[in-house]
Design an enzyme around this catalytic site. Structure first.
Site, short mmCIF file in Angstrom:
data_model
loop_
_atom_site.label_atom_id
_atom_site.label_comp_id
_atom_site.label_asym_id
_atom_site.label_seq_id
_atom_site.Cartn_x
_atom_site.Cartn_y
_atom_site.Cartn_z
N GLU A 1 35.76 19.60 111.69
CA GLU A 1 35.92 19.10 113.05
C GLU A 1 36.62 20.14 113.91
O GLU A 1 37.84 20.32 113.81
CB GLU A 1 36.74 17.80 113.07
CG GLU A 1 36.82 17.24 114.49
CD GLU A 1 37.80 16.08 114.67
OE1 GLU A 1 38.39 15.63 113.68
OE2 GLU A 1 37.98 15.66 115.83
N ASP B 1 42.27 14.01 95.43
CA ASP B 1 41.06 13.19 95.48
C ASP B 1 40.90 12.68 96.92
O ASP B 1 41.59 11.77 97.36
CB ASP B 1 41.21 12.02 94.50
CG ASP B 1 39.94 11.19 94.41
OD1 ASP B 1 39.07 11.31 95.30
OD2 ASP B 1 39.84 10.40 93.46
N HIS C 1 37.98 19.14 123.07
CA HIS C 1 36.82 19.07 122.19
C HIS C 1 35.62 19.82 122.77
O HIS C 1 34.79 20.32 122.03
CB HIS C 1 36.46 17.61 121.87
CG HIS C 1 37.21 17.07 120.71
ND1 HIS C 1 38.51 16.63 120.80
CD2 HIS C 1 36.87 16.95 119.39
CE1 HIS C 1 38.93 16.23 119.59
NE2 HIS C 1 37.96 16.41 118.74
#
Lengths: 386, 386, 386, 386
Positions: free
Chosen positions: D87, D289, D380
């Site tokens: 991202e 994990d 963004h």
């Protein structure tokens, strides 16, 4: 248990006439060796501690259903259940569920916990201070419990759990409040204990962090319980289900599976169908704080195929009911507690909690069956309209 | 609004004596141009559709608080609020919150939605069939709505939402039920529509999937609403807060921040403090189905600093209340609806919903302030005991 | 579908040796007519838009499982599933579930929704202003949609839902984002539309209210969906269950009932067992944003007895996956999308969502069976340790 | 702490060119006295216990951010944070938050709990049997703990909590798993203990009731914790906020209030903004994990006005991370643990948990500020696209 428990002769008389109501009172008196009286309401002077600005009384219709056959730890025997409601069908429905159960031996009930809680919050400037505070608490926990315990001869401070988030320390005071519902008891005990902490440490607090989630449904109370935790269980045979509930056990086993799945999707807490209905109805009749139903009606409901019938179960983890104090001391409320044999005796609040769980399971059984047998609408069209 | 709204002269008289109760009834009659009567309860015959197995009436203490000054879409003016409770402090507390609000101009209230729902479930053998079914529904949606609409002249079927999970199709029937609470109305409309679907498609259904989460708190009803959605808002100045609520706005702004955080941790739905208390109290006094409180008491509560005071707000997204049908037709309940001006008129159920939201915000204000000012315990020790 | 689908000859070779890995790559190439390449990672310059402060690459172990036999709306055929994990047992477990399904004809999958949302918040001084604002929005909704739509040729603005609480108005912009996961697309579209609203009305906004609950599990996204909604279904016969999954259908039907009940008690969202495992593994292999797993792994899982076997179903209501943009354009990620046939074509993101749901159901089947057959521990002791 | 902590000279070099990446590796080596190596991936043979059906490695882009200045119980000093993400903006954003914190002295972090749980379920025919079973458990709890403890020299069985609903008894085994994440450890210990119970009592069990809600967000784990519980706190001055975060403290205090309210409405667990982003990024870089992020990313986030700035806090109650076993033994993952000083030493898993909480708070700070300053979209658009 009645000799004729499978017969109709000792069932509650039906009908909407004045004389039908009288027959039912006779039924109570005869079947349950009671003398049900048409009591006058209390005097305004009696209402101190119960309500301010009193102007009168609302007359809320009361019905009698059952008897519930209960084999619990505290409740044992046949219980006529007094309930108040304005929802047509509810009394008939609870009656039906309890009847089906009674034909198969009745309800087994297990009271497994009594832990009322109140969780004050201490807020700190920084994590260092909260840590020092926790250390202090751990060192002084006996004295803190002693301070809390000093406020009540009646209740028992069981322990203080700690929860830490952010710059907060939540102390969760857990009390066995005896026969009292105990909200004021736990509030006072917690307040005095926290005042002691404040004096010793200089740290201030707010008495309610909302972790106890008083009068609100919550995960905390579903998981850890608040007040009484009770489980009710009853097995109903295939033939009784067919005759009384109009459904087949296998059909229910196959189809009820959607209920917990859609409940999860809807975001309810637990999977009970409408425990709030039973609780509200009995709380009104027995002087409980009905607003607690919002918190208390979270429950777990399941069916299991056993032999050719179904075993039905309902867990209510969080019942904040009592048999002394508050509204229970009013005339009529006290009479209904007497009718249930919950007006005195060492564990009468636990007994009441068990009776409530049994009655609530009775209502779950009936509505679950009505949904599955497509008779829900017709029942409401029959009983729910003038 | 009264000329003397800042004075004490028209406040509700206090006291626990019989004559104090009578003075309060006089106050109702004088202040609100009403003739409050000590009505007899209804005859058993009147209770058809309301309760089965009737044996009498429980007398639930009733108080009067307020007046609430409300400027809503439907509720406009001064409203004395009749409430029933067994929790000492509650009436005094609601009164305090409403008084503080009234000194600053009262409550603004906004009814923004009325959508009662019922969500049946259709279950399919496989995904292919559920898909075909959805296609059929989409093609026949007008006819399905027509079938539902055929059951009521009174309510209006607004739309049918579809939700798909697993091999289920949930049809969420959304109705504006007018002045009726509408649970039976929406049940009947949905049943008839689903019967039409069953006849046309051959697919069977269960009337309740639990998505509507009737009588249970749920995320679905918090997000999408069920019944009436209402917001109440009131601004209280710093000086009134100091005098009436014993707290400083800045202190609340700084400290109340923990409440939504701990609520999230506890897993309550929404952040209201105890809306269940206000709802239960008014529901009992106005003939509502009190078991709905479990579902209806989910709410959002916030404070905002505005000028030198606080603006308080409460959203109740899911109020299933009505002013016709059910318990509202009983004598006393009807009288209380009349007192509120909610016994007739086009939007009386919306008006009632607005009044409830205002009263509930009054109670939130008072308890929030009590927690923040450390007077919660002392208030309960004063008002909550004999 | 392979002629030999019941035989072992075309199953993935096992083993931890270097040559075993090579055999598996051969298997991919032969069985799926592919040329799997050991690609070099991308150049740092390619990472603009993907990561800042790049220093290298972590090598995350990748496995191949399946093939999944899928009959979906978009995914049809045999799919080898590339997955990345560090949890020993996971690949073997997914493989087992998919194998059991493939022996019985494979997975049916149904994509039923694609609606990415972004929900900005407008905050008002008072309820009057929020109401006026809503009226303005309702009047200008077409222009607002047009403004949002102007930012993308690729996605489609489906609608704007409104949610009202307190003094807030939340506008929930709902887009079909085509093959893009679409988080940036929906952010930009919403921002431009809200800027238009701001310019016209003077009311300011924050782009994220958290109603969209981006990257968090939420009830809103479980109920209304966000991104792709997909259901997977497979029927496995009693004999295949006995042979491959070591469990009996009736035993599962009887015992799995506790799972949704305890899930409700624990307060999970939905009843899936560990969808997060499957999603994480495939997201890593296909260039998805793995942090979305927190949001996307909410699911509904059920078993149903059909004939002598079980039908297993999994609904994933909220998959924010894509096949263009972001990490999907990296060399290896693109190769894995090609392997799945999801690198191009009109609905490749929907196809990918269907494949993910099928693989996730495979993993649910295997773990559910392991819990029920008491082999969960032994499997992890075998596969989960050096 | 660096002499020049307010200067730019020791900040991480920027840019997307190959040489920029190399400069950053130099920065790591110089600033943190490390020798960062471009390691080859492990041999397939090394992957036993980590993955089956291995075919290769996915290259997941890695970045370096920070340094985080941390004063914890276990983590003390300057930490460069290795993260993996796809991202765009995430690395820059975490870097920004950590930088703002570092300019004001850095993060205080408090590890307050380490309790991994596994909750098997015992199911009974009736309530009587479940009660007898509980009694037996209470009598034999020491032996049961001994059986569990016999499976590990490394972890410590802290206690066994009991939860009762319906005909179920859930035993919640709580372990301190040392430096191991411990999922297999707790599974094995619980299984052996339950086998002992089964042999002694004849009652069978399922190892997972879902109360532990492994890899799912849950209220149980938010309230009671699972794995590590950690709180991070940092104070940032008004001037640093203005310069680095582009927002004013008072503006945030006033406006952020909506966030927990709308979060409650959306039904998220806790009020963190996007902890899943930080956790996923660090988990990938350190061999954790990553599927556990679904469970671990539940958090509590608040801001408080202190002096002229803000104190930011994040609680992560449920981090199942470790520094030994599983993926942590792979070459690159081990190197990153070394870079963090978490590869050995008595409490390295707690140290890692503290570092993760600090980094996650850094990311919360940056996104919270971006939402409030309307720069989220523009950031963004700048960093999230090619």
């Amino acid at each position: 248990m009645s000799e004729n428990k499978n017969g109709r002769k000792n069932r509650i008389p039906r009908g909407y006439l004045h004389e039908d109501s009288e027959k039912r009172i006779e039924w109570i008196n005869n079947e349950h060796d009671f003398e049900f009286q048409n009591l006058l309401p209390n005097q305004p002077e009696d209402l101190k501690g119960i309500i301010e600005n009193h102007v009168g009384y609302m007359q809320i219709p009361m019905a009698i259903v059952g008897p519930a056959i209960i084999e619990g730890k505290y409740a044992k025997g046949k219980f006529p259940i007094p309930i108040c409601t304005l929802e047509g069908t509810l009394a008939a429905s609870m009656n039906r569920g309890l009847y089906a159960s009674s034909l198969c031996g009745g309800m087994k009930v297990k009271h497994f916990r009594q832990e009322l809680s109140r969780a004050p919050i201490f807020i700190f400037d920084d994590l260092k201070k909260s840590e020092d505070f926790q250390a202090w608490i751990n060192e002084h926990v006996e004295k803190i419990i002693k301070a809390a315990q000093s406020t009540t001869n009646y209740g028992k401070v069981l322990r203080i759990d700690q929860h830490i988030i952010q710059n907060y320390v939540l102390l969760d005071f857990i009390l066995d409040t005896g026969n009292a519902a105990g909200q004021n008891m736990v509030t006072l005990a917690t307040n005095v204990a926290c005042e002691y902490i404040r004096q010793e440490t200089g740290y201030d607090f707010f008495l309610d962090s909302n972790l106890a989630s008083d009068k609100k449904a919550s995960s905390r109370n579903m998981i850890l319980g608040r007040g009484h935790g009770v489980i009710a269980e009853t097995h109903i045979t295939k033939s009784v289900m067919a005759r009384v509930l109009n459904v087949d056990p296998d059909f229910l086993i196959k189809n009820w599976t959607y209920f917990p799945i859609v409940s999860a999707m809807a975001g309810t807490l637990g999977n009970a169908i409408h425990a709030s209905n039973a609780l509200t109805a009995i709380y009104l009749a027995t002087g409980q704080d009905t607003a607690c139903v919002a918190e208390n009606s979270v429950g777990h409901f399941t069916i299991e195929k056993v032999d050719d019938g179904l075993t039905w179960r309902l867990t209510l983890p969080s019942l904040t009911v009592g048999t002394v104090g508050g509204g229970t001391r009013l005339n009529q409320q006290q009479q209904n507690l007497q009718l249930l044999g919950c007006d005195s005796s060492e564990y009468s609040s636990r007994k009441l909690a068990e009776i409530i769980a049994a009655a609530a399971l009775g209502l779950e059984i009936s509505l679950g069956s009505a949904i599955m047998s497509h008779t829900w609408t017709s029942a409401h069209m029959k009983y729910g309209r003038k």
